[in-house]
Scaffold this active site. Sequence first.
Site, PDB file in Angstrom:
ATOM      1  N   LYS A 288     -13.675  -8.839  26.368  1.00  0.00           N
ATOM      2  CA  LYS A 288     -13.065  -9.658  27.416  1.00  0.00           C
ATOM      3  C   LYS A 288     -13.906 -10.927  27.581  1.00  0.00           C
ATOM      4  CE  LYS A 288     -10.752  -9.033  31.833  1.00  0.00           C
ATOM      5  NZ  LYS A 288     -10.146  -8.040  32.717  1.00  0.00           N
ATOM      6  N   GLU A 377      -2.173   3.849  41.794  1.00  0.00           N
ATOM      7  CA  GLU A 377      -1.903   3.766  43.236  1.00  0.00           C
ATOM      8  C   GLU A 377      -1.336   5.073  43.783  1.00  0.00           C
ATOM      9  OE1 GLU A 377      -1.163   1.400  41.029  1.00  0.00           O
ATOM     10  OE2 GLU A 377      -2.424  -0.257  41.730  1.00  0.00           O
ATOM     11  N   ARG A 405       4.212   0.890  44.554  1.00  0.00           N
ATOM     12  CA  ARG A 405       4.187   1.991  43.599  1.00  0.00           C
ATOM     13  C   ARG A 405       4.122   3.352  44.262  1.00  0.00           C
ATOM     14  NH1 ARG A 405       1.954   0.663  38.201  1.00  0.00           N
ATOM     15  NH2 ARG A 405       3.568  -0.836  37.653  1.00  0.00           N
TER      16      ARG A 405
HETATM   17  C1  LIG Z   1      -0.094  -1.668  39.600  1.00  0.00           C
HETATM   18  C2  LIG Z   1      -1.208  -2.657  39.499  1.00  0.00           C
HETATM   19  N1  LIG Z   1      -2.401  -2.363  40.055  1.00  0.00           N
HETATM   20  C3  LIG Z   1      -3.403  -3.246  39.987  1.00  0.00           C
HETATM   21  C4  LIG Z   1      -3.236  -4.441  39.342  1.00  0.00           C
HETATM   22  C5  LIG Z   1      -4.349  -5.471  39.329  1.00  0.00           C
HETATM   23  N2  LIG Z   1      -4.847  -5.721  37.994  1.00  0.00           N
HETATM   24  C6  LIG Z   1      -4.493  -6.803  37.271  1.00  0.00           C
HETATM   25  S1  LIG Z   1      -5.207  -6.868  35.787  1.00  0.00           S
HETATM   26  C7  LIG Z   1      -6.021  -5.437  36.071  1.00  0.00           C
HETATM   27  C8  LIG Z   1      -6.933  -4.884  35.031  1.00  0.00           C
HETATM   28  C9  LIG Z   1      -6.192  -4.529  33.807  1.00  0.00           C
HETATM   29  O1  LIG Z   1      -7.095  -3.986  32.903  1.00  0.00           O
HETATM   30  P1  LIG Z   1      -6.705  -3.858  31.393  1.00  0.00           P
HETATM   31  O2  LIG Z   1      -5.349  -3.290  31.271  1.00  0.00           O
HETATM   32  O3  LIG Z   1      -7.806  -3.139  30.709  1.00  0.00           O
HETATM   33  O4  LIG Z   1      -6.597  -5.351  30.910  1.00  0.00           O
HETATM   34  P2  LIG Z   1      -7.759  -6.441  30.729  1.00  0.00           P
HETATM   35  O5  LIG Z   1      -7.730  -7.284  31.957  1.00  0.00           O
HETATM   36  O6  LIG Z   1      -9.054  -5.738  30.557  1.00  0.00           O
HETATM   37  O7  LIG Z   1      -7.358  -7.180  29.523  1.00  0.00           O
HETATM   38  C10 LIG Z   1      -5.735  -4.927  37.330  1.00  0.00           C
HETATM   39  C11 LIG Z   1      -6.308  -3.705  37.907  1.00  0.00           C
HETATM   40  C12 LIG Z   1      -1.980  -4.712  38.787  1.00  0.00           C
HETATM   41  N3  LIG Z   1      -1.721  -5.866  38.173  1.00  0.00           N
HETATM   42  N4  LIG Z   1      -0.988  -3.802  38.872  1.00  0.00           N
END
Ligand SMILES: Cc1ncc(C[n+]2csc(CCOP(=O)(O)OP(=O)(O)O)c2C)c(N)n1
Length: 635
Positions: A288, A377, A405
Amino acid sequence: MASVQGTLLSQIFSPTDLKKLKETELAQLCEEIRQFIINETSTNPGHLGAGLGVVELTVALHYVFNTPYDKLIWDVGHQAYAHKIITGRKDLFHLNRMIDGISGFPKMSESEYDAFGVGHASTSISAALGMAVSARLQHDNTRQHIAVIGDGSMTGGQAMEAMNNAGVSKANLLVILNDNGIAIDKNVGAMKDYLTDITTSLFYNRLKDKIWYLMGGNTRYGNNSRAVVRQISNALKLTLLKKSNLFEAFNFRYFGPVDGHDVVHLTEILGDLKNIPGPKLLHIVTVKGKGFTVAENNQTTYHAPGLFNAETGEIIEDKKCHTLPPKYQIVFGKTILELAELNPKIVGVTPAMPTGCSLNLMMLKMPHRAFDVGIAEQHAVTFSAGLAATGMTPFCNIYSSFMQRAYDQVIHDVALQNLNVVFCLDRGGLVGEDGATHHGVYDLAYFRCIPNITVSSPMNEVELRNLMYTAQLDNMGPFVIRYPRGRGVTDGWRRPFEKIEVGTGQRLREGKDLAILSIGHIGNLATKACKQLSEIGIEAGHYDMRFLKPIDEVLLHEVFKKYDKVITIEDGTIIGGLGSAVIEFMNDHHYRADIKRLGVPDTFIEQGTVAELYRICGCDVQGIIEAAKELTTGH
Ligand SMILES: Cc1ncc(C[n+]2csc(CCOP(=O)(O)OP(=O)(O)O)c2C)c(N)n1
């Protein structure tokens, strides 16, 4: 203005242009895209780290696949900047996340290349599977369906539900697991450990290398992929691999882990996978923030860093911020810690947003009493219900839009059993640049109809603290405290706790021409509007309702006995929230008044600054003044 573009990027306006490049030019293009994203987001803030990590993957996908005919679905979509840049939106990118500009997330109405709208995590596999099954039903056996999902989003229950379904579907589906080991904060849970094991296991990787060697001796999967894979699968059945590979257990063919930053290798692998039917998963390992040292070293901060210096990466802070009131998030984080020190029953729960909501403060000080449960969630709510059912007092902090959710869990697991779970709903109201997927505008309406629940919203940080204090007192049942993103209004918020009587609002100002009833932080706009109205001879009374449920009936009787003109204002949907509650009360008690409801209209509000969006909804100071004038003078 768009940033200066490198020599290759300046020729790219669509994936067709990309396909004209030689394989040997792809790495340079990736560097140019990376620099473009850094330059653009340094002056127009957005998501950074995730996008930098998938530049090579994005280029390889559009190079190999026939988008938009082939369906490419990004999970969450915060990492899709390179995708937008390649698919015709490079010259609009300086308007990313701006009002009337382009969305920060893929959006079907924005581009034919955005196969599915996203913003919330863990939906991509379900959507891609639906499309793959649809293609099969429509006798289209050539279309490819690709879901790109991060290791964080893979922990979401819906992703597992989709894998489970896809594994028996025989659908033509490619899931690409982008494993960078981090969500916004450090990824958590057993799956993370599993991915680390599978990526670093010597046994596994030696075995895999041997198999690849047998397949053709080089890094590709080989020319005759189908036959080879069949042979390999049979061979694997004889090994521990099948049993020990989680994805194989779901009937997916598992490939990887591979270096997600080797663009040429990725194009070769993707080219081969195109020819392999059925559900398959490619596990790529990426960093990342790749290519921007500060972002690689501070991945949580550079997930969405705000303004920064494009050369050094240094974050540009608003100089005034030290003199401003604190953010609600900080007040939450510090207050839960204070309360937890006083009350040993208190525990904190967050589904993957510890830094965003500031539960990280408690996680640092009391790691055994504060839990990040992953992007989950629904689980966060029922986990909290379990804690509450056996004597703990969980503060479950969930962003309002993500709480959507877990609606059934709130009703079925918490409210029905009248458990004392305190829901701190962060990001209530319009959130600004993240747009329609992230606005927290339905919560007031969707909670108000549930029995047993107390629904409150503080107008400032002192009220937030006192509501948090009140919610953990004995026998409070399910208790929602809903507050916005950003700063409050009070200096000296750290006062001794005071209990707030549940179901009581307060009269903030006496008036004579009309009454304004507000709930939550938006009441501060009403305060300003009242002052300005007074200057033009309109005297408005102002009531901070504080609780939507139970609503303060004593105060409402006072209002309807005194006023026949009433404005309600809330930073939530006009349907079902405070305005609706007040009209129901008026009707049930046979009062008559002209009521003007201000709030978010019955339409999806896109991205923009918070101020712009409230203006559009007629909920800014000017909007309140206009409404008051119209009510009192008829124009
Ligand atoms: C249902 C939901 N919960 C929380 C989030 C907030 N959120 C956005 S990106 C993220 C992290 C995602 O991690 P990953 O899938 O590993 O992707 P990366 O950012 O590491 O590429 C979170 C928790 C969201 N978008 N949707």
